[in-house]
Structures are given as C-alpha cells and as structure tokens.
Design a protein around this motif. Sequence first.
Motif, PDB file in Angstrom:
ATOM      1  N   LEU A   1      -1.646   3.499   7.830  1.00 24.50           N
ATOM      2  CA  LEU A   1      -2.242   2.785   6.658  1.00 24.50           C
ATOM      3  C   LEU A   1      -2.863   1.495   7.050  1.00 24.50           C
ATOM      4  CD1 LEU A   1       1.111   2.952   4.545  1.00 24.50           C
ATOM      5  CD2 LEU A   1      -0.800   4.558   4.464  1.00 24.50           C
TER       6      LEU A   1
ATOM      7  N   MET B   1      -7.420  12.021   0.078  1.00 22.80           N
ATOM      8  CA  MET B   1      -7.942  10.892   0.661  1.00 22.80           C
ATOM      9  C   MET B   1      -7.115   9.955   0.971  1.00 22.80           C
ATOM     10  SD  MET B   1     -11.312  11.718   0.229  1.00 22.80           S
ATOM     11  CE  MET B   1     -11.781  10.118   0.383  1.00 22.80           C
ATOM     12  N   TRP B   2      -5.920   9.592   0.540  1.00 26.87           N
ATOM     13  CA  TRP B   2      -5.002   8.314   0.712  1.00 26.87           C
ATOM     14  C   TRP B   2      -3.672   8.366   1.137  1.00 26.87           C
ATOM     15  CZ3 TRP B   2      -8.627   7.896  -3.734  1.00 26.87           C
ATOM     16  CH2 TRP B   2      -9.813   7.291  -3.279  1.00 26.87           C
TER      17      TRP B   2
ATOM     18  N   ILE C   1       1.180   4.054  -2.855  1.00 27.87           N
ATOM     19  CA  ILE C   1       1.187   5.428  -2.727  1.00 27.87           C
ATOM     20  C   ILE C   1       2.211   6.362  -3.334  1.00 27.87           C
ATOM     21  CG2 ILE C   1       1.050   7.371  -0.833  1.00 27.87           C
ATOM     22  CD1 ILE C   1      -0.559   5.130   0.945  1.00 27.87           C
TER      23      ILE C   1
ATOM     24  N   LYS D   1       0.993  -1.169   0.174  1.00 28.30           N
ATOM     25  CA  LYS D   1      -0.021  -0.101   0.138  1.00 28.30           C
ATOM     26  C   LYS D   1       0.925   1.378  -0.013  1.00 28.30           C
ATOM     27  CE  LYS D   1      -4.102   1.990   2.314  1.00 28.30           C
ATOM     28  NZ  LYS D   1      -4.844   1.917   3.551  1.00 28.30           N
TER      29      LYS D   1
ATOM     30  N   TYR E   1      -6.644  12.362  -4.591  1.00 28.05           N
ATOM     31  CA  TYR E   1      -5.744  11.241  -4.348  1.00 28.05           C
ATOM     32  C   TYR E   1      -5.018  11.465  -2.961  1.00 28.05           C
ATOM     33  CZ  TYR E   1      -2.917   6.891  -3.968  1.00 28.05           C
ATOM     34  OH  TYR E   1      -2.420   5.962  -3.441  1.00 28.05           O
ATOM     35  N   THR E   2      -4.320  12.750  -2.976  1.00 29.41           N
ATOM     36  CA  THR E   2      -3.306  13.035  -1.702  1.00 29.41           C
ATOM     37  C   THR E   2      -4.299  13.347  -0.713  1.00 29.41           C
ATOM     38  OG1 THR E   2      -1.846  14.257  -3.210  1.00 29.41           O
ATOM     39  CG2 THR E   2      -1.547  14.957  -0.957  1.00 29.41           C
TER      40      THR E   2
ATOM     41  N   LYS F   1       1.515  16.244   3.454  1.00 29.74           N
ATOM     42  CA  LYS F   1       0.424  16.010   2.822  1.00 29.74           C
ATOM     43  C   LYS F   1      -0.174  17.135   2.300  1.00 29.74           C
ATOM     44  CE  LYS F   1      -4.223  14.146   3.959  1.00 29.74           C
ATOM     45  NZ  LYS F   1      -4.322  12.730   3.470  1.00 29.74           N
TER      46      LYS F   1
END
Length: 485
Positions: A467, A450-451, A267, A263, A447-448, A332
């Motif tokens: 994670l 959210m995840w 990312i 994962k 994407y940044t 982030k």
Amino acid sequence: MLVPAAKWVATINEGGIANQFFMALMVTIPVLNFGMLLGWQSPMTPVLQDPNGPAPEPISDETLSWMAALTFLPPIFCGFHMGGMIDKWGRKAFTMLTSLFLTISWSIMLLTLRPWALIASRVVAGFACATCYVVTPLYLKEIASDKVRGALGSLFILAQNLGYLLIYLSGDLLPFAAVMWMCTAVPVLHLLAFLLMPETPVFLIKQGKLKEAREALAWLRNTTIDDKNLEEAIKELEREEEYTKSMKQANFKSLVQDKTRFKAFRIAVNVMLSQETCGYLVVLTYAGSIFEKASDSINLKLSPNKQTIVVGTLQLLGSIVASCIVEKTGRKWLLAVTSLVTGLSMLTLGGWFLVTGAGAWMPGWLPVLAMCTCIFADAAGYQPVPYVIMSELFSFQYRGVATSLIISGTALSDFAQTKAYDPLLKLLGIHWVFIIFSIICFLGTFYTIMWVPETKGRTVEEIYAILEGKKEIEDEEAGKEVSRL
C-alpha cells in the motif's frame, strides 16, 4: 482404493487442517442459524398471512416490511462498540452470546406470533447480527493457518447460504411447528456444545494465558505442545502482543491518523459497501416475478417455495465454489471477476425489463439465466471475499475496531435498502434500478483492479508495504509459514 483414502486422510490431518475446519464449522453455526432466520420470512409469509394459519391474525405487509428492516437496526448503533467489547471479553464469549440472542429470538416466536412479537423477535435477532458479523470473521482469521485462511474465511457466507437453503427446504417439506422447533434447537445445541471449544490463541496470548494458548494452538495445528514450530508461533504471537501494548489503544482516531492504516480501512469500507449495494437483495426479491415471466415462454412452472429452493441451491453452490478456489485464485481477482459477472447479469436483467416493458419481445430464458448467473457469481466471490479481505487488512490491535465500524456502516446500508427500494422501484422502474446496480458492480470491479491489494499469503506488514508502494517483502525462507496476526 485404501491407499488414496489413507493419503487423503493424512493430507487433511497435516498441519491440523481437519481440526481447523471442524472449529470453523462450529464457529459458523450461529451464522447458519441467522441465515435460517433471514430466509424464514420467505416461505412463511403465505402461512402468516393466511386467515386460517397459526398466527392469531393475518400479518400485514407493513409488519413484514418492518421485520425485514429492523433486523439491521441494532448493528447500526451497537456495532461501533462491538469490536472493543470482543477484544475485551473474547471471541468465544461473543460467539456464544450470538447463539443466546438467536435462541431468545426464536423463542419469542414460539410463544406467540402476534405482530409485536414478530417485530420484537427481529430486533433481538439484530443483536445477533451485530455480534456474528463482527466476531465470526475475526474468529475464522485467528484460528486458520496460512494455507486455509481464505477457505475458512469464505465459510462465513457459505454457512449463511446453507441456512437459507435449509429453511427453504424445511418450509416446503415440514409443518410450521416443526420448522420453528428445529430453528430454535440449533442455537440451543450450539450454545451447549461451544462450551467445549477453545478460545483463539491470539486472544489467549493477549490475556496472558500462555499455557492455554499453547494448548489451543497445538490442537488447531494437530501437533504436540513441545513442537518447535509451535513454539516459534507462540513467540511470534507474544512479540505481536508486546508491540500492541507499546502502542496507544486502538480507536477510530488512531485508525485514521496513520496514513497506511487509514488507506487499508478505506479499501475495506469500499469493498464491503460495493458488496452490500450491488443489488443482490433486489435480485432475490424479484426472483419470483422473473420465474413467473419466464414460465410463459419456456414452460417453467415452479411454486414459490420451489423457486426459493432453486435460489438457495445456487447460493450454496456458489459458496462451495468460493471455499474451494479462493486459495488458488487469490482474493483480488476472484473479487474482480465475480463483481464483473454480477454487473453483466444485472445489466442483462435491466435491459430485458426495459425492452419487454416497451412491448418488444425477448426470450423468457434470458432473465432466468441472468438471474441464476448473478446469484451464483455473487455467492462465489462478491459476497464472501470482502469479509476475507477485511479480516486480513488489520493487525489484532485494529481488527476488532475496524470490523465493527465497517459492519455498522454496512448494516445501515442494508436497513436503508430494505426500506427504500420499493419507493425507488416505483419512482424509476425496475429496469433502471437494475442498470444502476450494474454500474455499481462495474465501479466495484474497476476499484478492485486498481486499488485493492492481493492479501493471500501475506502478513499485515507485507500488505502495508504494498500500500505504501514499497517492493513486496519476501519471506526469509521459501515455504516458511509466517504467523498472520
């Protein structure tokens, strides 16, 4: 006046911050020179194509196209093996190897400027690209203490952008031969000076060189080798190495077999590909035409070299801002905000080209503002932050393997973009190309948010706990610095 100055000196010396920044500057000199090599083609293209220029024959557009594209070809194939070799032979050796490749690349062009030599020079430079884009983020990660880890990591792109600006300025102010000798001298001098630089403590521990690791870490932290905090840091590195030895050798299979680690790998891949495919190269390519169109309505007359200097200055300023604020904003949200701003700028450029292409009027200052905003925002976060995140998502055991795989993928992306964007422009038109790039930026922002986890000030274990959906792990002692391996 003397008291504030003394306090400032004490602050930068505390914890070895000055030593770490000095080491980081030394590590990123090959990246600076590689930026000079990438930017060299822009101010030198008119010189190379001049029948009375230094080249034995005018260089064709096709040769120039292959020069730009082939730089990214070697990393596609050798990048997969680079992580393992760097883990085996060390960060210092491969940093020096980068300067050696750059020295050879510049030397080829010093000997002759025939088309085959220019292309061969770029192929050799591609090997420098393969080494520096893998080893430099690792080096910066492993010499930095927690409070300056992001700032040092962002120096990677700052050095590259400084290289762009230096070559733009020197190309405008100096004779061709002087530029060539200057560019060659940088990696030669770095190669000699870097002999005196230490290897990373993490790698020295891996090699069983405890005394050298203690000395290197003591210098980086500006303390004595018998300091208690230093001893704790060394023990932490030793525990990590023992844990690494107890596990299977890191490879792609082991990287994807662990659910959480895979994962983290996804990312890192996604943020790096978003950065590479955001259309930044197209904006830089079309900077000249944007300045030209703007000159009709806002009386902005700049020579091609002056235009590249403006662009290079914006890149450098953005990189400086990134280095200054990345530790305050976190990774982030700096990435999310700058990708959003880049997307809005791309959308504005696409809309402007679409409307003016249809015969309607729009102010000439608008695309210049959008272009400048795009370049600044990209350099202030969208370019450097993914490298910082990538280095922080993996332990020492997997850092080299993961980084080399990701850099191979991004090199393939750069090669494809460099060769395919012109046919794409002819097929769709510049307006749709910019609009597509803006969508990529917006998807990257989503994407940044959210995840992508916040990696600032966290160990790999803490990041993986997030994670996995677990509660954030708190340090046992408030303010205690934990070793980030």
